[in-house]
Design an enzyme around this catalytic site. Structure first.
Site, PDB file in Angstrom:
ATOM      1  N   GLU B  35       0.860  -1.185   0.000  1.00 49.27           N
ATOM      2  CA  GLU B  35       0.000   0.000   0.000  1.00 49.27           C
ATOM      3  C   GLU B  35       0.897   1.236   0.000  1.00 49.27           C
ATOM      4  O   GLU B  35       1.753   1.388   0.860  1.00 49.27           O
ATOM      5  CB  GLU B  35      -0.911  -0.030   1.229  1.00 49.27           C
ATOM      6  CG  GLU B  35      -1.578   1.286   1.591  1.00 49.27           C
ATOM      7  CD  GLU B  35      -2.414   1.903   0.465  1.00 49.27           C
ATOM      8  OE1 GLU B  35      -3.112   1.162  -0.230  1.00 49.27           O
ATOM      9  OE2 GLU B  35      -2.328   3.146   0.278  1.00 49.27           O
ATOM     10  N   SER B  41      -7.713  -0.144   4.514  1.00 49.01           N
ATOM     11  CA  SER B  41      -9.048  -0.591   4.892  1.00 49.01           C
ATOM     12  C   SER B  41      -9.893   0.481   5.572  1.00 49.01           C
ATOM     13  O   SER B  41     -10.393   0.288   6.672  1.00 49.01           O
ATOM     14  CB  SER B  41      -8.902  -1.791   5.839  1.00 49.01           C
ATOM     15  OG  SER B  41     -10.151  -2.284   6.239  1.00 49.01           O
ATOM     16  N   CYS B  45     -16.157   6.230   1.537  1.00 47.48           N
ATOM     17  CA  CYS B  45     -17.453   6.891   1.445  1.00 47.48           C
ATOM     18  C   CYS B  45     -17.786   7.689   2.695  1.00 47.48           C
ATOM     19  O   CYS B  45     -18.708   8.503   2.700  1.00 47.48           O
ATOM     20  CB  CYS B  45     -18.551   5.868   1.194  1.00 47.48           C
ATOM     21  SG  CYS B  45     -18.210   4.871  -0.253  1.00 47.48           S
ATOM     22  N   TYR B  64     -10.206  -1.820   9.866  1.00 43.49           N
ATOM     23  CA  TYR B  64      -9.167  -2.536  10.597  1.00 43.49           C
ATOM     24  C   TYR B  64      -7.840  -1.867  10.303  1.00 43.49           C
ATOM     25  O   TYR B  64      -7.623  -1.372   9.205  1.00 43.49           O
ATOM     26  CB  TYR B  64      -9.088  -4.006  10.170  1.00 43.49           C
ATOM     27  CG  TYR B  64     -10.322  -4.799  10.460  1.00 43.49           C
ATOM     28  CD1 TYR B  64     -10.714  -5.080  11.766  1.00 43.49           C
ATOM     29  CD2 TYR B  64     -11.096  -5.295   9.408  1.00 43.49           C
ATOM     30  CE1 TYR B  64     -11.853  -5.823  12.024  1.00 43.49           C
ATOM     31  CE2 TYR B  64     -12.225  -6.047   9.659  1.00 43.49           C
ATOM     32  CZ  TYR B  64     -12.613  -6.304  10.961  1.00 43.49           C
ATOM     33  OH  TYR B  64     -13.738  -7.031  11.212  1.00 43.49           O
ATOM     34  N   TYR B 428     -46.244  -2.822   3.722  1.00 45.26           N
ATOM     35  CA  TYR B 428     -47.040  -1.632   3.974  1.00 45.26           C
ATOM     36  C   TYR B 428     -47.456  -1.551   5.432  1.00 45.26           C
ATOM     37  O   TYR B 428     -47.965  -2.504   6.012  1.00 45.26           O
ATOM     38  CB  TYR B 428     -48.296  -1.608   3.107  1.00 45.26           C
ATOM     39  CG  TYR B 428     -49.309  -0.608   3.601  1.00 45.26           C
ATOM     40  CD1 TYR B 428     -48.974   0.739   3.680  1.00 45.26           C
ATOM     41  CD2 TYR B 428     -50.562  -1.005   4.053  1.00 45.26           C
ATOM     42  CE1 TYR B 428     -49.880   1.667   4.174  1.00 45.26           C
ATOM     43  CE2 TYR B 428     -51.475  -0.086   4.544  1.00 45.26           C
ATOM     44  CZ  TYR B 428     -51.129   1.244   4.609  1.00 45.26           C
ATOM     45  OH  TYR B 428     -52.008   2.164   5.099  1.00 45.26           O
TER      46      TYR B 428
END
Lengths: 453, 453
Positions: B35, B41, B45, B64, B428
């Site tokens: 990375e 991780s 968003c 994590y 409903y």
């Protein structure tokens, strides 16, 4: 061809849906609705909210008035007309107007939408402060009683969704509420894990739930008022108000007497056009059966949504159209205090009874991303071990439940298998779901279990 | 057999999903994650919510930590390792550790999860107060800048969902916000009726939206700070903070250079196993294409949910499993102030471009029964006139949007035709829906239009 006449017995959800649909299809058709009560076309499912006061006035529940139907839709709505007999041979019905005056109405097509009746069967139901919450007139009386008499303690018999919604409404009004449930569990057909959550919500709001407590009698005083409900082997709960919420049974006697075939459920048997066994006679709503699309069998699941759909299709076909209603997957949602509880399809026990080999997983997840205050969601998925097919889903949580159960309902409509559900493209943004939606988490857990076996 | 090694390039959503899934399937596999940044991780968003302060600490977004993966899952996560070359012939990758030290890592299987890069292409993007909200490190810098410098006026370039979510966050922090949108409409691909609602929500919260305003340059001062954004033919907006939210492009150069086939979208082409054109190399997430199940064509739709699914399947297959990811239906939801906006499938224009004969209806309904304060829902349904098949749905409203769009997404997954959607058994109860769910109302309107034609 002379003008055709469609007669509809019953003017609530199914009946008025049928009338409106028929009118749209055929502006010339004569449409007569015979309604035994004083109200048509109201939202039965809104009654608990009228009771709580959230809906201030009963008129808010009335979608359209009888005048509206008469004037705007040229539908001849006749209130306080109780039909007493159907003569299919002569294609006519007999009614009593205002409980006294006999009336005969001929029909070319008939829609039976007589609804359901409260399943009452214990001594004392006639006492003055014993109520149901099944129709508008009765609920208006109940609310008036509460506002005038200020009862402090209510006993609710039955913990189906109406019993629970009324419990919520009465607590909202400051009353002490006891629920007597004859079985081991609230909300018939709910899985134990989900039922436990509901019990917790009741407990958290001070409602006392007594299970395995079949009500036997209601005892009263000299003034004809109920004072207590006796249950089980010697139990008794004092009450200043008794609410009967033990479900409804189809009003199918009128149809049965006329020779219309009644299904094994006790409701009127219909095909996908809503046609009964008798030519030109349709049935719709709480008096009729409905096909369960998971089992393929006719069943009795009286709900407002189904009544509207069946009524619409019955009206369409009675007016010469070609509508069909294939059936339901058994979707239900209810709000119990802060908790929403929902189910669709079959539970494990029902699945087994229908010859499936059910297996299930239960998962907990959240309604939103955890970092912005997601609320817990409990979800149970049931599938068939033989085929992997999804059979049912139940959920409980404080948000994001109702339309999430619909996603499972869609999977049932589409007859999806669990392996097809692992990667469904469900919406995600932190305020609405975790990145793996609870339903996908459940499907993945189910798939793991399937892979291991 | 000697121990196999799986190397994963990129440690955010797709990469860490792949690593975790591979570990579950094969406890013996050596798994190395390279990375380039310092975080793994995390929930991309959630960045706008960290920006607004709703998420107090960046650590809350981290699902994590690298330590967790190393210690609990025996995954060798190497931070600050930027891969510079893939050599498929020798099955090894070259990386730079801490921007300096060359490292070579051999692999048996490789997963490329390099993500997407902000689509920046105007002069001035290097100025000190020009930011993006695409990764955690950048967003941490942005928030620190806001809290320390207290800028009063922000210009956001682009009105995709990230641009809108950031606008919301900055207004929440008391800033004056201007959005420059190069096209005629916010939220690319949104239908005009739905876009109008979004514009209203922006306007209602004081955000100024300038459309047809392609940003050309960012001008700065002597200290290297941006002071204004120039757009269109001579427009200029002063800014104390500039946020670039013009979407992302796939980071696919590394793959392309290694001879991995790039699709027409510019992203890495993958099959349903997430395998690329090169043996033993998988790709997943924002660097990869995804199949659109409505068109059947590969497309580029970089989203966190898809990244997680693709990563999981890539990891499963890289570890010798048999996962498959068939594709997406294009579901998206975002929250813009009080408004939720969602879409799934194709809009009219996209449908036409893909050879369908689209028709559409737009309806308004409510999120609940009207008598208990239902909020308006606007819904548009798109279908194919030739076959009746549902092609897409878009919705906007203050509640009941996200999981309701999922019902439409399920209909797309199941390839339903409009006539099959008229009587879906959707849940409903008055607090959750009107008796005819907005989606059923839309389907019935669509069916009417189909019947008339």
């Amino acid at each position: 061809m002379p003008q055709q006449r469609l007669v509809i017995i019953g003017g609530v959800a199914a009946g008025m849906s049928a009338a409106s649909r028929a009118r749209k299809l055929d502006p010339q058709l004569e449409i007569v609705v015979l309604e035994k009560g004083r109200h048509v076309s109201y939202g039965t499912c809104g009654l608990p909210y009228y009771l709580s006061g959230q809906v201030a006035d009963a008129s808010e529940l009335v979608v359209y008035t009888a005048e509206f139907f008469r004037e705007k839709r040229s539908i001849d709505v006749r209130l306080e007309h109780e039909v007493t007999e159907i003569e299919p041979g002569r294609k006519r019905v007999h009614a009593l107007r205002s409980r006294a005056q006999p009336v005969v109405v001929e029909y070319d097509k008939l829609v039976i939408a007589t609804g359901g009746a409260p399943a009452l069967d214990i001594p004392g139901v006639q006492l003055s402060n014993v109520f149901t919450c099944n129709d508008l007139a009765g609920t208006i009386r109940l609310r008036a009683f509460i506002e005038e008499q200020r009862p402090r303690r209510a006993v609710i018999v039955g913990s189906g969704y109406i019993g629970l919604e009324v419990a919520d409404a009465l607590v909202h009004r400051g009353m002490e509420v006891v629920i007597l449930e004859r079985s081991e569990s609230v909300l018939e057909g709910i899985e134990p894990e989900i039922g436990e959550r509901v019990e917790k919500a009741l407990h958290g709001h001070g409602v006392r739930l007594i299970k395995n407590a079949a009500a036997r009698t209601i005892s009263g005083n000299a003034q004809g008022g109920a004072t207590a409900v006796q249950y089980g082997a010697g139990g008794s709960e004092p009450a200043e108000l008794v609410l009967l919420a033990t479900g409804i049974v189809p009003r199918s006697e009128l149809a049965a007497t006329a020779g219309v075939r009644i299904g094994r459920t006790g409701a009127i048997a219909v095909d996908e056009r809503m046609l009964t066994s008798v030519n030109s006679i349709y049935a719709a709503g709480d008096c009729a059966e409905v096909r369960h699309l998971v089992t393929g069998q006719p069943t009795y699941l009286p709900l407002g949504t189904t009544a509207n759909k069946q009524g619409r299709v019955a009206g369409e076909n009675a007016a010469g159209g070609h509508g069909r209603f294939d059936g339901v997957v058994g979707t239900l949602v209810t709000q119990v205090f802060d908790l929403a509880v929902a189910k669709t399809g079959l539970n494990v026990e029902q699945a087994r009874a229908h010859g499936f080999q059910p297996d299930a997983v239960t998962i907990t997840s959240t309604s939103r991303a955890k970092y912005i205050a997601g609320k817990p969601i409990l979800a149970k998925l049931v599938w068939d071990r033989a085929t992997g097919r999804l059979l049912g889903c139940q959920m409980a949580g404080e948000e994001g439940i109702a339309k999430r159960i619909d996603v499972a309902a869609m999977a049932l409509h589409a007859r999806m298998r669990v392996p097809e559900m692992l990667h469904l493209d469900l919406s995600y943004a932190p305020p609405f779901a975790p990145v793996w939606d609870p339903l996908l988490i459940a499907a993945n857990e189910a798939h793991k279990k399937i892979s291991r076996s």
